[in-house]
Scaffold this active site. Sequence first.
Site, PDB file in Angstrom:
ATOM      1  N   GLY A  12       0.860  -1.463   0.113  1.00  0.00           N
ATOM      2  CA  GLY A  12       0.011  -0.097   0.114  1.00  0.00           C
ATOM      3  C   GLY A  12       0.975   1.552  -0.066  1.00  0.00           C
ATOM      4  O   GLY A  12       0.154   1.844   1.254  1.00  0.00           O
ATOM      5  N   SER A  14       1.523   3.223  -2.706  1.00  0.00           N
ATOM      6  CA  SER A  14       1.245   4.548  -3.779  1.00  0.00           C
ATOM      7  C   SER A  14       0.293   5.705  -3.086  1.00  0.00           C
ATOM      8  O   SER A  14       0.245   7.185  -3.823  1.00  0.00           O
ATOM      9  CB  SER A  14      -0.272   3.914  -4.691  1.00  0.00           C
ATOM     10  OG  SER A  14      -0.699   2.587  -3.970  1.00  0.00           O
ATOM     11  N   ARG A  15       0.141   5.654  -1.444  1.00  0.00           N
ATOM     12  CA  ARG A  15      -1.090   6.622  -1.446  1.00  0.00           C
ATOM     13  C   ARG A  15      -0.330   6.270   0.941  1.00  0.00           C
ATOM     14  O   ARG A  15       0.143   6.235   0.796  1.00  0.00           O
ATOM     15  CB  ARG A  15      -2.141   6.743  -1.573  1.00  0.00           C
ATOM     16  CG  ARG A  15      -2.665   7.042  -2.993  1.00  0.00           C
ATOM     17  CD  ARG A  15      -4.499   6.834  -2.962  1.00  0.00           C
ATOM     18  NE  ARG A  15      -4.432   5.418  -3.326  1.00  0.00           N
ATOM     19  CZ  ARG A  15      -5.739   5.531  -2.205  1.00  0.00           C
ATOM     20  NH1 ARG A  15      -5.957   6.235  -1.267  1.00  0.00           N
ATOM     21  NH2 ARG A  15      -6.502   4.143  -2.157  1.00  0.00           N
ATOM     22  N   ASP A  66      -6.628 -10.729  -1.578  1.00  0.00           N
ATOM     23  CA  ASP A  66      -6.355 -12.124  -1.753  1.00  0.00           C
ATOM     24  C   ASP A  66      -5.140 -13.508  -1.518  1.00  0.00           C
ATOM     25  O   ASP A  66      -3.966 -13.187  -2.364  1.00  0.00           O
ATOM     26  CB  ASP A  66      -6.244 -11.560  -3.186  1.00  0.00           C
ATOM     27  CG  ASP A  66      -6.916 -13.057  -4.090  1.00  0.00           C
ATOM     28  OD1 ASP A  66      -6.920 -14.180  -3.626  1.00  0.00           O
ATOM     29  OD2 ASP A  66      -6.916 -12.616  -5.473  1.00  0.00           O
ATOM     30  N   ASN A  96       1.198  -2.371   6.013  1.00  0.00           N
ATOM     31  CA  ASN A  96       1.007  -1.175   5.613  1.00  0.00           C
ATOM     32  C   ASN A  96      -0.780  -1.439   4.966  1.00  0.00           C
ATOM     33  O   ASN A  96      -1.214  -0.385   5.444  1.00  0.00           O
ATOM     34  CB  ASN A  96       1.663  -0.330   5.086  1.00  0.00           C
ATOM     35  CG  ASN A  96       0.950   1.000   4.415  1.00  0.00           C
ATOM     36  OD1 ASN A  96       0.315   1.794   5.780  1.00  0.00           O
ATOM     37  ND2 ASN A  96       0.939   1.144   3.920  1.00  0.00           N
ATOM     38  N   SER A 146      -3.136   0.567  15.202  1.00  0.00           N
ATOM     39  CA  SER A 146      -4.233   1.799  14.799  1.00  0.00           C
ATOM     40  C   SER A 146      -3.853   1.988  16.423  1.00  0.00           C
ATOM     41  O   SER A 146      -4.218   0.865  17.380  1.00  0.00           O
ATOM     42  CB  SER A 146      -5.473   2.142  14.218  1.00  0.00           C
ATOM     43  OG  SER A 146      -5.628   2.980  14.744  1.00  0.00           O
ATOM     44  N   TYR A 159     -12.760  -4.322  13.022  1.00  0.00           N
ATOM     45  CA  TYR A 159     -11.049  -2.925  13.017  1.00  0.00           C
ATOM     46  C   TYR A 159     -10.230  -2.990  13.579  1.00  0.00           C
ATOM     47  O   TYR A 159      -8.719  -3.599  13.903  1.00  0.00           O
ATOM     48  CB  TYR A 159     -11.466  -1.390  12.119  1.00  0.00           C
ATOM     49  CG  TYR A 159     -10.488  -1.229  11.397  1.00  0.00           C
ATOM     50  CD1 TYR A 159      -9.297  -1.180  10.242  1.00  0.00           C
ATOM     51  CD2 TYR A 159      -9.267  -0.047  12.937  1.00  0.00           C
ATOM     52  CE1 TYR A 159      -7.983  -0.536  10.288  1.00  0.00           C
ATOM     53  CE2 TYR A 159      -8.281   0.787  12.258  1.00  0.00           C
ATOM     54  CZ  TYR A 159      -7.400   0.283  11.080  1.00  0.00           C
ATOM     55  OH  TYR A 159      -6.263   1.510  10.477  1.00  0.00           O
ATOM     56  N   LYS A 163      -6.803  -5.464  14.439  1.00  0.00           N
ATOM     57  CA  LYS A 163      -5.217  -4.108  14.635  1.00  0.00           C
ATOM     58  C   LYS A 163      -5.122  -4.727  15.979  1.00  0.00           C
ATOM     59  O   LYS A 163      -3.424  -5.063  16.185  1.00  0.00           O
ATOM     60  CB  LYS A 163      -5.538  -2.731  14.513  1.00  0.00           C
ATOM     61  CG  LYS A 163      -5.780  -2.830  13.545  1.00  0.00           C
ATOM     62  CD  LYS A 163      -5.072  -2.621  12.214  1.00  0.00           C
ATOM     63  CE  LYS A 163      -5.050  -1.429  11.073  1.00  0.00           C
ATOM     64  NZ  LYS A 163      -3.607  -2.420  10.052  1.00  0.00           N
TER      65      LYS A 163
END
Length: 254
Positions: A12, A14-15, A66, A96, A146, A159, A163
Site C-alpha cells: 500500500g 501508492s498513497r 487475496d 501497511n 492503530s 477493525y 489491529k
Amino acid sequence: MTTTNKIALVTGGSRGLGKNMALQLAQKGTDIIITYNSNKTAADEVVAAVQQLGRKAAALQLNTGDIKSFDAFCTALSSTLQSTFNASRFDFLINNAGIGMHALIADTSEEVFDELNNIHFKGVFFLTQKTLPLMNDGGRIINLSSGLARFSMPGFAAYGAMKAGIETLTRYMAKELGSRGIAANVVAPGAIETDFGGGRVRDNADMNKMVASITALGRAGVPDDIGGVVAFLCSEEGRWVNGQRIEVSGGMNL
Ligand code: NDP
C-alpha cells in the site's frame, strides 16, 4: 548475488502513509518496492519520486486480501528483485496496506468482516509467511496497527480487534524470527489525514476538530508524522527495538 543497499517492501505504498514511508526510507538511502491495489498511476508517481531521490524503485500490483495470489506475487517479487535491484532478497517488510470501514457491531455484515479480516489480519500473516524466504537475515518487519486497538470508538469493533490481533502476532513474529536476526515491531498511528475511511479525518472539519481536541499535541496527524518512525525502526539506530508497539498519535486519548 549481493546488494549494497537495503531494500524495503512497503505494501500500500501508492498513497497515504505507505507513500510517506517509502519516501522517508528512500531519503535515508533505502531502495524501495511498493505495492498498490488498483492505483497504478499513483504508484508510478511514487516510484518516480523515489528515483528522484537517487534510489532504485519498483511497483508491483498486490491485493493483500487475496491470499491465494501470494505465490504468484512472490514469483513477481523475486524477478523484480533480480531485474531492478540485482538482488535475490529484500530487507524490510512493511505491512501497511489497509482500508477503513466504519460500522457498528450491529450493522457489520459477515462479508465486511471477512474483507477486513483478509486485508488486515489473515493477509498480513500469510504475506509475511510467504515473503520470509525472500527476506535477508537481519531484516525488519513493521506491522501497522492503530490507536483504535488501545482505545475504543463506536464503529471500529472489527477493525480495532483485528489491529489488536496484529499486535499479538507481531510479538510472535519477533519471538520466532529472532534466530534469523529479524526484529518485528508495530507502529500504531492515531487519526491521520489521508484518503483512509473516505478521507474523513482530513476532509470533514468537525471530525478533524474532534481528533485535535482529544490529542495532547492539539491537531490531527499528517503522513509526514509517520514515515520517519518506520524509517527509524529500519535504521541501524533502531536495531535493538524488538517486539514493541509504538503509538504515533501525538498523544490521542491519553
Ligand atoms: P490510504 O487509504 O491513504 O492508502 C491505502 C493504501 O493501501 C493504498 O496504497 C492502497 O492502494 C492500498 N490498499 C488498499 N486496499 C488494498 C488491498 N486490498 N490490497 C492491497 N493494497 C490495498 O490509507 P492510509 O495510508 O491512511 O492507511 C495505511 C495503514 O495505516 C492501514 O493499515 C491503516 O489501517 C493504518 N492506519 C491508518 C490511520 C489513519 O488515520 N489514516 C490510523 C491508524 C492506522 P491503491 O492506491 O492501489 O488503492
